[in-house]
Design a protein around this motif. Structure first.
Motif, mmCIF file in Angstrom:
data_model
loop_
_atom_site.group_PDB
_atom_site.id
_atom_site.type_symbol
_atom_site.label_atom_id
_atom_site.label_comp_id
_atom_site.label_asym_id
_atom_site.label_seq_id
_atom_site.Cartn_x
_atom_site.Cartn_y
_atom_site.Cartn_z
ATOM 1 N N THR A 148 26.685 39.849 57.119
ATOM 2 C CA THR A 148 25.650 40.641 57.779
ATOM 3 C C THR A 148 24.497 40.957 56.839
ATOM 4 O OG1 THR A 148 27.345 41.635 59.186
ATOM 5 C CG2 THR A 148 25.217 42.752 59.101
ATOM 6 N N CYS A 149 24.827 41.385 55.587
ATOM 7 C CA CYS A 149 23.768 41.821 54.663
ATOM 8 C C CYS A 149 23.722 41.018 53.367
ATOM 9 C CB CYS A 149 23.939 43.298 54.335
ATOM 10 S SG CYS A 149 25.389 43.676 53.340
ATOM 11 N N THR A 150 24.620 40.105 53.184
ATOM 12 C CA THR A 150 24.740 39.223 52.012
ATOM 13 C C THR A 150 25.125 39.946 50.713
ATOM 14 O OG1 THR A 150 22.393 39.213 51.354
ATOM 15 C CG2 THR A 150 23.088 37.564 52.997
ATOM 16 N N ASP A 151 25.561 41.212 50.799
ATOM 17 C CA ASP A 151 26.111 41.868 49.610
ATOM 18 C C ASP A 151 27.358 41.109 49.168
ATOM 19 O OD1 ASP A 151 24.208 43.828 49.531
ATOM 20 O OD2 ASP A 151 25.528 45.459 50.181
ATOM 21 N N GLN A 152 27.631 41.157 47.856
ATOM 22 C CA GLN A 152 28.805 40.462 47.314
ATOM 23 C C GLN A 152 29.738 41.436 46.632
ATOM 24 O OE1 GLN A 152 27.326 37.294 44.721
ATOM 25 N NE2 GLN A 152 28.185 35.878 46.201
ATOM 26 N N SER A 153 30.999 41.080 46.635
ATOM 27 C CA SER A 153 31.983 41.862 45.891
ATOM 28 C C SER A 153 31.653 41.764 44.407
ATOM 29 C CB SER A 153 33.397 41.351 46.173
ATOM 30 O OG SER A 153 33.539 40.010 45.748
ATOM 31 N N PRO A 154 32.106 42.733 43.607
ATOM 32 C CA PRO A 154 31.791 42.701 42.178
ATOM 33 C C PRO A 154 32.370 41.472 41.488
ATOM 34 C CG PRO A 154 32.916 44.743 42.784
ATOM 35 C CD PRO A 154 32.898 43.871 43.986
ATOM 36 N N GLU A 155 31.739 41.092 40.386
ATOM 37 C CA GLU A 155 32.243 39.982 39.562
ATOM 38 C C GLU A 155 33.628 40.383 39.064
ATOM 39 O OE1 GLU A 155 31.907 36.252 38.044
ATOM 40 O OE2 GLU A 155 30.206 37.225 38.987
ATOM 41 N N PRO A 156 34.635 39.534 39.297
ATOM 42 C CA PRO A 156 35.990 39.911 38.883
ATOM 43 C C PRO A 156 36.170 39.796 37.367
ATOM 44 C CG PRO A 156 35.993 37.719 39.826
ATOM 45 C CD PRO A 156 34.595 38.251 39.978
ATOM 46 N N GLU A 157 37.142 40.538 36.871
ATOM 47 C CA GLU A 157 37.508 40.439 35.460
ATOM 48 C C GLU A 157 38.167 39.085 35.232
ATOM 49 O OE1 GLU A 157 36.990 42.545 32.907
ATOM 50 O OE2 GLU A 157 35.816 43.771 34.283
ATOM 51 N N PRO A 158 37.733 38.314 34.232
ATOM 52 C CA PRO A 158 38.331 36.999 33.983
ATOM 53 C C PRO A 158 39.820 37.067 33.661
ATOM 54 C CG PRO A 158 36.336 37.282 32.681
ATOM 55 C CD PRO A 158 36.627 38.594 33.330
ATOM 56 N N SER A 159 40.267 38.229 33.146
ATOM 57 C CA SER A 159 41.678 38.351 32.778
ATOM 58 C C SER A 159 42.589 38.540 33.985
ATOM 59 C CB SER A 159 41.867 39.522 31.813
ATOM 60 O OG SER A 159 41.436 40.731 32.428
ATOM 61 N N LYS A 160 42.011 38.874 35.150
ATOM 62 C CA LYS A 160 42.832 39.056 36.354
ATOM 63 C C LYS A 160 43.326 37.714 36.874
ATOM 64 C CE LYS A 160 41.453 43.296 38.558
ATOM 65 N NZ LYS A 160 41.019 43.903 39.796
ATOM 66 N N SER A 161 44.527 37.722 37.415
ATOM 67 C CA SER A 161 45.072 36.501 38.026
ATOM 68 C C SER A 161 44.266 36.173 39.273
ATOM 69 C CB SER A 161 46.540 36.713 38.400
ATOM 70 O OG SER A 161 46.634 37.635 39.478
ATOM 71 N N ILE A 162 44.435 34.963 39.770
ATOM 72 C CA ILE A 162 43.714 34.574 40.983
ATOM 73 C C ILE A 162 44.148 35.448 42.156
ATOM 74 C CG2 ILE A 162 45.272 32.727 41.750
ATOM 75 C CD1 ILE A 162 42.629 31.100 42.331
ATOM 76 N N THR A 163 45.414 35.839 42.178
ATOM 77 C CA THR A 163 45.905 36.736 43.232
ATOM 78 C C THR A 163 45.266 38.110 43.094
ATOM 79 O OG1 THR A 163 47.996 35.554 43.290
ATOM 80 C CG2 THR A 163 47.978 37.743 44.269
ATOM 81 N N GLY A 164 45.146 38.614 41.874
ATOM 82 C CA GLY A 164 44.502 39.905 41.646
ATOM 83 C C GLY A 164 43.043 39.896 42.047
ATOM 84 N N GLN A 165 42.340 38.800 41.746
ATOM 85 C CA GLN A 165 40.942 38.675 42.142
ATOM 86 C C GLN A 165 40.814 38.609 43.658
ATOM 87 O OE1 GLN A 165 38.659 35.680 40.134
ATOM 88 N NE2 GLN A 165 39.504 36.176 38.134
#
Length: 94
Positions: free
Chosen positions: A31-48
Motif C-alpha cells: 500500500t505505502c511501500t514501507d519496508q521492514s527494517p534491515e535484519p541483523e546479519p547474525s540472525k538465522s534465516i528463520t529469525g529474519q
C-alpha cells in the motif's frame, strides 16, 4: 575486418558468496511501500523471516490515514558466487 572468437564450455560451480551476507529477508507494504527494517546479519534465516512477519502485523495494526495496510511482499535475497572449474581469465568486478 572480421574478428573470430573461440568459445569453449567450462564447468561452473554455484555456491553462497563467502564475501557477502548469505541471505536477507525483508517485507514491503504494497500500500505505502514501507519496508521492514534491515535484519541483523547474525540472525538465522528463520529469525529474519519471523522479524519480517512481526513487522507486517505491527504495520497493519497502525491507523493509517488511507485505511489499513493488509498486503505485503516478502523479499528473500540469497547472494551467490559462480566459480569456474578452471581459469577463464579475469572477472568483470563487482
Amino acid at each position: 575486418m572480421t574478428h573470430r572468437r573461440r568459445y569453449r564450455y567450462v564447468e561452473m560451480n554455484l555456491a553462497p558468496d563467502p564475501a557477502a551476507d548469505p541471505y536477507t529477508v525483508r517485507a514491503t507494504c504494497l500500500t505505502c511501500t514501507d519496508q521492514s527494517p534491515e535484519p541483523e546479519p547474525s540472525k538465522s534465516i528463520t529469525g529474519q523471516h519471523q522479524q519480517a512477519q512481526r513487522w507486517c502485523t505491527s504495520h497493519a495494526a497502525r491507523d493509517h490515514p488511507d485505511g489499513r495496510h493488509l498486503r505485503y511482499t516478502a523479499h528473500v535475497t540469497l547472494r551467490w558466487l559462480v566459480t569456474p572449474a578452471e581459469d577463464i581469465g579475469p572477472s568483470a568486478g563487482p
